[in-house]
Design an enzyme around this catalytic site. Structure first.
Site, mmCIF file in Angstrom:
data_model
loop_
_atom_site.group_PDB
_atom_site.id
_atom_site.type_symbol
_atom_site.label_atom_id
_atom_site.label_comp_id
_atom_site.label_asym_id
_atom_site.label_seq_id
_atom_site.Cartn_x
_atom_site.Cartn_y
_atom_site.Cartn_z
ATOM 1 N N LYS A 12 0.847 -1.204 0.000
ATOM 2 C CA LYS A 12 0.000 0.000 0.000
ATOM 3 C C LYS A 12 0.888 1.262 0.000
ATOM 4 C CE LYS A 12 -3.643 -2.620 2.195
ATOM 5 N NZ LYS A 12 -4.858 -2.626 2.966
ATOM 6 N N HIS A 100 -8.464 -3.260 -6.055
ATOM 7 C CA HIS A 100 -8.402 -3.361 -4.593
ATOM 8 C C HIS A 100 -9.547 -2.531 -4.006
ATOM 9 C CE1 HIS A 100 -7.129 -2.844 -0.471
ATOM 10 N NE2 HIS A 100 -6.388 -3.921 -0.644
ATOM 11 N N GLU A 172 -11.340 -10.335 -0.720
ATOM 12 C CA GLU A 172 -10.994 -9.529 0.445
ATOM 13 C C GLU A 172 -12.246 -8.850 0.985
ATOM 14 O OE1 GLU A 172 -6.591 -8.313 0.433
ATOM 15 O OE2 GLU A 172 -7.628 -6.909 -0.862
ATOM 16 N N SER A 217 -6.588 -8.880 7.011
ATOM 17 C CA SER A 217 -6.043 -9.174 8.345
ATOM 18 C C SER A 217 -5.398 -10.558 8.449
ATOM 19 C CB SER A 217 -7.126 -9.005 9.414
ATOM 20 O OG SER A 217 -7.542 -7.644 9.475
HETATM 21 P P1 PGA Z 1 -4.529 -6.183 5.615
HETATM 22 O O1 PGA Z 1 -4.746 -5.693 4.104
HETATM 23 O O2 PGA Z 1 -3.797 -7.506 5.546
HETATM 24 O O3 PGA Z 1 -3.698 -5.114 6.256
HETATM 25 O O4 PGA Z 1 -5.874 -6.338 6.228
HETATM 26 C C1 PGA Z 1 -5.032 -6.611 3.082
HETATM 27 C C2 PGA Z 1 -5.229 -5.883 1.780
HETATM 28 O O5 PGA Z 1 -5.859 -4.817 1.792
HETATM 29 O O6 PGA Z 1 -4.767 -6.343 0.714
#
Ligand code: PGA
Length: 260
Positions: A12, A100, A172, A217
Site C-alpha cells: 500500500k 483493490h 478480500e 487481516s
Molecule cells: P490487511 O490488508 O492484511 O492489512 O488487512 C489486506 C489488503 O488490503 O490487501
C-alpha cells in the site's frame, strides 16, 4: 487444491528506500535457508510504483517476484498520473493488483473499469490479481453473492475462456481489511467455492486452475486456518507483509498445508 501457493504482500502507501531495502534483504536472507525449502510458494511484493526500480534491482535473479498495486487501462497518451502495463513490464513486474477495495471505494473505480484494467494487464502478459469483496452490511444482510457477482460479471464478460487460468482472484471482505477482524476459514472456503463456481460458468477446466487468494487481516497467527481450505490458493497480505517474520510464517503455513 493447487500445488503452488501464492503469497502476495501489498505494501500500500508504505515504504522508503531504506525500509524497503531492510525488508527485502531480510526476506531474501531467510527464504533460501528455510527448511524444508519453500519450493511450493511463489513470493510476491507489490510496492508503491516509484519503488519498482529499486525492487527490481534487489530481487532480480532471486526467488521472489514483484508487481504493481494498480495499472492504467490505457496504453499511452494524455492520462496524467497513470502507469501503463508496458511500463510495468519494463520494471520486471509479473503481477498487477486491480480493483483493490481501496481503489473501488476511495478512488471510485467501477467494476467495468477494473475489468478493463484486468484485460489490459492480461493482454500485455502481466498476471492481474483482481480483488473483490463485500461490505459488512452486505455480508450481514445476505447480499454477499450478489455483490461478488456484480464485481465479477463485467470481467467474466470480457474474459477469453482460454486465458482465464492466467488470472488471479483475491477475495478480500471489506470488513476484514486492516481491521484485525478476519473472516474465518469456513467463510473464506465457502466464498472461494462460490467464486470458483462463477468462473466455471466461463470455462470449467480453467476455473479449477485459477488461484483464488484470501485477503484481510491475514497474519502468522491465522494463516494456517486459510491454508487448510481446499479453495484457498494463497493470500494477499497488507500490514503483515511489512514485517519479515510475519510474512515468512504465513508462507510457511501454506507450505506446511501441502505436507512439505
Ligand atoms: P490487511 O490488508 O492484511 O492489512 O488487512 C489486506 C489488503 O488490503 O490487501
Amino acid at each position: 487444491m493447487l500445488a503452488r501457493k501464492l503469497i502476495i504482500g501489498n505494501w500500500k502507501l508504505n515504504g522508503s528506500l531504506n525500509a524497503n531495502r531492510d525488508l527485502l534483504k531480510g526476506l531474501l536472507d531467510a527464504i533460501p535457508h528455510i527448511q524444508p525449502r519453500l519450493s511450493a510458494i511463489e513470493w510476491v511484493v507489490c510496492p508503491p510504483a516509484v519503488y519498482l526500480s529499486q525492487v527490481q534491482e534487489l530481487l532480480s535473479g532471486s526467488e521472489m517476484q514483484w508487481g504493481a498495486q494498480d495499472l492504467s487501462n490505457e496504453q499511452k497518451g494524455a492520462y496524467t498520473g497513470e502507469i501503463s502495463a508496458h511500463m510495468l513490464l519494463e520494471f520486471g513486474c509479473r503481477y498487477a493488483l486491480v480493483g483493490h477495495s481501496e481503489r473501488r471505494s476511495k478512488f471510485t473505480e467501477s467494476s467495468a473499469l477494473i475489468a478493463s484494467k484486468a484485460i489490459t494487464a492480461l493482454e500485455a502478459g502481466l498476471t492481474p490479481v483482481i480483488c473483490v469483496g463485500e461490505s459488512l452490511a452486505d455480508r450481514e444482510s445476505g447480499n454477499t453473492w450478489n455483490v461478488l457477482s456484480e464485481q465479477l460479471d463485467p470481467l467474466l464478460a470480457l474474459l477469453n475462456p482460454g486465458t482465464m487460468n492466467r488470472i488471479v482472484i483475491a477475495y478480500e471482505p471489506l470488513w476484514a481489511i486492516g481491521t484485525g477482524r478476519n473472516a474465518d476459514g469456513v467463510t473464506a472456503q465457502e466464498t472461494h467455492a462460490f467464486i470458483r463456481n462463477k468462473l466455471a460458468q466461463v470455462d470449467l477446466a480453467c476455473a479449477a486452475e485459477v488461484s483464488i487468494l484470501y485477503g484481510g487481516s491475514v497474519k502468522a497467527a491465522n494463516a494456517s486456518e486459510y491454508a487448510a481450505q481446499s479453495d484457498v490458493d494463497g493470500v494477499l497480505v497488507g500490514g503483515a507483509s511489512l514485517v519479515i517474520s510475519e510474512f515468512l510464517e504465513i508462507g510457511k503455513a501454506f507450505q506446511a498445508s501441502l505436507g512439505e
